[in-house]
Enzyme design. Structure first.
Site, short mmCIF file in Angstrom:
data_model
loop_
_atom_site.label_atom_id
_atom_site.label_comp_id
_atom_site.label_asym_id
_atom_site.label_seq_id
_atom_site.Cartn_x
_atom_site.Cartn_y
_atom_site.Cartn_z
N HIS A 50 0.83 -1.20 0.00
CA HIS A 50 0.00 0.00 0.00
C HIS A 50 0.87 1.26 0.00
CE1 HIS A 50 -3.77 -2.11 0.40
NE2 HIS A 50 -3.32 -2.78 1.44
N ARG A 312 -8.57 -11.33 9.28
CA ARG A 312 -7.99 -10.11 9.84
C ARG A 312 -8.02 -10.19 11.37
NH1 ARG A 312 -11.89 -9.08 6.16
NH2 ARG A 312 -11.39 -7.87 4.30
N SER A 346 -4.09 -5.19 8.06
CA SER A 346 -3.61 -4.40 6.94
C SER A 346 -3.33 -2.96 7.39
CB SER A 346 -4.66 -4.39 5.82
OG SER A 346 -4.10 -3.83 4.66
C1 LIG Z 1 -7.99 -10.44 3.89
C2 LIG Z 1 -6.70 -9.74 4.19
C3 LIG Z 1 -6.09 -8.92 3.24
C4 LIG Z 1 -4.92 -8.24 3.53
N1 LIG Z 1 -4.29 -7.52 2.55
C5 LIG Z 1 -3.15 -6.87 2.84
C6 LIG Z 1 -2.48 -6.13 1.83
O1 LIG Z 1 -2.86 -6.15 0.67
N2 LIG Z 1 -1.38 -5.42 2.18
C7 LIG Z 1 -0.91 -5.37 3.45
O2 LIG Z 1 0.05 -4.66 3.71
N3 LIG Z 1 -1.49 -6.13 4.42
C8 LIG Z 1 -2.58 -6.88 4.14
N4 LIG Z 1 -3.17 -7.64 5.09
C9 LIG Z 1 -2.57 -7.70 6.42
C10 LIG Z 1 -1.39 -8.66 6.48
O3 LIG Z 1 -1.68 -9.86 5.81
C11 LIG Z 1 -1.08 -8.95 7.96
O4 LIG Z 1 -0.95 -7.72 8.63
C12 LIG Z 1 0.20 -9.73 8.13
O5 LIG Z 1 0.22 -10.87 7.33
C13 LIG Z 1 0.33 -10.12 9.59
O6 LIG Z 1 1.50 -10.88 9.76
P1 LIG Z 1 1.82 -11.52 11.15
O7 LIG Z 1 3.19 -12.08 11.04
O8 LIG Z 1 1.56 -10.54 12.23
O9 LIG Z 1 0.71 -12.65 11.36
P2 LIG Z 1 0.62 -14.14 10.77
O10 LIG Z 1 1.01 -14.23 9.38
O11 LIG Z 1 -0.74 -14.64 11.15
O12 LIG Z 1 1.72 -14.91 11.62
C14 LIG Z 1 1.52 -15.30 12.95
C15 LIG Z 1 2.09 -16.70 13.10
O13 LIG Z 1 2.03 -17.09 14.47
C16 LIG Z 1 1.81 -18.48 14.51
N5 LIG Z 1 1.29 -18.81 15.83
C17 LIG Z 1 0.07 -18.50 16.33
N6 LIG Z 1 -0.04 -19.00 17.59
C18 LIG Z 1 1.13 -19.61 17.86
C19 LIG Z 1 1.62 -20.32 19.00
N7 LIG Z 1 0.88 -20.51 20.10
N8 LIG Z 1 2.88 -20.83 18.95
C20 LIG Z 1 3.65 -20.66 17.83
N9 LIG Z 1 3.23 -20.01 16.73
C21 LIG Z 1 1.99 -19.49 16.75
C22 LIG Z 1 0.81 -18.70 13.38
O14 LIG Z 1 0.79 -20.04 12.95
C23 LIG Z 1 1.32 -17.74 12.32
O15 LIG Z 1 2.19 -18.37 11.40
C24 LIG Z 1 -4.33 -8.37 4.82
C25 LIG Z 1 -4.91 -9.23 5.76
C26 LIG Z 1 -6.08 -9.93 5.45
C27 LIG Z 1 -6.65 -10.87 6.44
#
Ligand SMILES: Cc1cc2nc3c(=O)[nH]c(=O)nc-3n(C[C@H](O)[C@H](O)[C@H](O)COP(=O)(O)OP(=O)(O)OC[C@H]3O[C@@H](n4cnc5c(N)ncnc54)[C@H](O)[C@@H]3O)c2cc1C
Length: 485
Positions: A50, A312, A346
């Protein structure tokens, strides 16, 4: 041993932090409950980098979005992953929606988002001839990436620099013993660390509950998508968004060209109870199709090949009565050294590189002496893909390894050599999903009908995997029953 930093969660945020920390002389480990990185929200989103006009001025979202967006093209180059500058149109159907575009433009300018303008009528069709709308906000700095490839590349660099990755390691309990945290995983292993970074995405509130009571709660909000067959780059070059609904759940159902040449349509927005419910539904698919065709009528002639959903992590505070609109990135007051990242919705993907730097500077640097590791690398070579090769490159690849000439996936042109490289990935992930994310096999028009048996054969016969141990991603997602050699 006591790790300097233990990261919980191998999504894009955890892996970006791992890569950032790996450039210093620190002992770092990452625990992930699934069999690979990028199995949570980071694998099911729109993949859009974005430009930073949708986010509230002064928020952490705005700061990290802008910083991340500015850096993405260079980081993707370093990591050998594709970045496509698609640009973006936010389309107003008629004059009644124009004030919304003007607000976005003002907000974007305040945030420091560059390359924004409002265009009208023929100027929209000059960019995307088949898109319907009277006015549009045009963003020249919006791009797309493949989020799973990006996350894997971050992890591989971190791993090469010494970060330990532990898969199938769901964190079950955390105990504080003075200045050290003891983190117990599902398999009984216990890890000690002086700093814990909770980047567990949808489960980050529950991880925080393992050390203290708090009032942050994640409400899962599912977004379903449709994927269209590859249509060639000229069919749709630009990401096309509508003016979104006013309820704050998402950016509205948009059309996004992917780095692979498909188009994705979505996401819907629906609060659900189960954080793992990735089902897609006929009613939403029908709505997605209808709304997409309204924006771009010629989509009615393209084959819809599959659906998927992402969730989300919407953040509510104080009993779930009101939505909290910013990221929470904070150190616990009661438990020093316990850092939580909650509500990273996001633009979390776009923000991940900047979040990683912030976490390092704000929370790790005051507690650890950060000495650069001169041997640490920030780069990774791009994987070799026959789909990207011209005839000469293909011939050279074949001469170096005849397995480049054996086609395993016909839809996406993936060779046996690529499947083998994926199975030998440095992180040690050995799941079907790991192969799928690294090669794009099983993602094409036939949706694995042709290539899955071939991939299983390679895993079992050439890599000696026990058929009963082959899983899709999580330990309980076995795919083979009644195997006879
Ligand atoms: C529909 C949708 C569209 C989106 N589009 C965009 C976009 O176009 N551009 C943008 O910038 N962002 C976008 N986002 C947001 C973006 O995808 C997220 O902000 C980002 O992927 C979050 O990453 P994360 O590492 O925080 O979470 P995650 O990818 O969920 O990683 C967290 C990890 O923790 C692990 N975990 C959970 N509990 C435990 C536990 N107890 N022990 C060990 N591991 C654990 C999970 O398995 C997971 O792998 C979108 C999100 C959604 C849902």
């Amino acid at each position: 041993m006591v790790y300097d930093v233990l990261i919980i969660g191998g999504g894009v945020v955890g892996c970006a932090i791992a890569r950032e920390l790996s450039s210093y002389r620190l002992q770092v480990a990452l625990l992930e409950k699934e069999g690979d990185v990028a199995e949570g929200t980071s694998k099911a989103n729109s993949g859009v980098v974005h430009a930073g006009f949708n986010v509230k001025t002064g928020s952490l979202k705005a700061r990290f979005n802008i910083e991340g967006a500015n850096r993405f093209p260079a980081i993707c180059e370093e990591l050998g992953v594709p970045y496509r500058l698609t640009k973006k149109l936010v389309v107003a159907k008629d004059r009644s929606e124009l004030p919304y575009l003007e607000k976005l433009l003002e907000q974007g300018n305040r945030n420091g988002s560059r390359g924004l303008s409002i265009i009208a009528g023929g100027a929209i069709q000059a960019i995307e001839p088949d898109v319907r709308g009277e006015f549009a906000l045009y963003s020249e700095r919006t791009g797309v990436i493949a989020p799973t490839e990006f996350t894997i590349a971050l992890a591989e660099v971190a791993h090469a620099n010494g970060v330990e990755f532990r898969f199938n390691s769901e964190v079950k309990t955390i105990k504080r013993m003075g200045s050290v945290y003891q983190v117990a995983a599902a398999d009984g292993s216990v890890y000690s660390a002086s700093i814990v970074i909770n980047s567990a995405g949808l489960y980050s509130d529950r991880i925080l509950s393992m050390v203290e009571e708090h009032d942050r709660s994640i409400h899962p909000c599912r977004g379903e998508y449709f994927v269209l067959d590859r249509v060639g780059e000229t069919f749709l070059r630009t990401a096309v968004y509508p003016v979104p609904p006013a309820d704050g759940r998402g950016l509205g159902i948009h059309l996004t060209p992917t780095t692979e040449g498909n188009i994705i349509i979505g996401p819907s927005a629906e609060y659900i109870d189960d954080r793992d419910d990735l089902a897609t539904t006929k009613s939403v698919m029908d709505t997605l199709k209808r709304e997409a065709i309204e924006l771009m009528p010629k989509l009615k002639d393209v084959a819809f090949i599959r659906s998927y959903a992402g969730i989300r992590p919407k953040l509510f505070v104080a009993g779930g009565s009101s939505i909290f609109e910013d990221f929470i990135i904070e150190e616990s007051r009661a438990n020093p050294g316990f850092i939580s990242l909650i509500g990273i919705e996001s633009p979390g993907l776009t923000s991940a590189p900047a979040i990683a730097e912030y976490v390092t500077e704000q929370f790790v640097a005051p507690k650890k002496t950060l000495i650069r590791n001169p041997a640490a690398s920030t780069t990774r070579p791009a994987p070799r893909r026959i789909a990207d090769m011209d005839a000469e490159e293909l011939a050279a690849a074949y001469r170096s390894d005849p397995a480049f000439g054996e086609i395993v996936c016909r839809c996406n042109h993936v060779s046996k050599a690529e499947i083998e490289a994926a199975l030998e990935n440095p992180l040690g992930a050995r799941t079907l999903s790991a192969v799928k994310k690294r090669t794009h096999a099983m993602m094409g028009r036939c949706q694995s009908g042709f290539c899955l048996p071939k991939i299983l054969e390679i895993m079992i016969e050439e890599y000696g995997m026990d058929p009963g141990s082959v899983v899709f991603n999580a330990p309980d997602s076995k795919v083979v029953i009644g195997y006879e050699a």
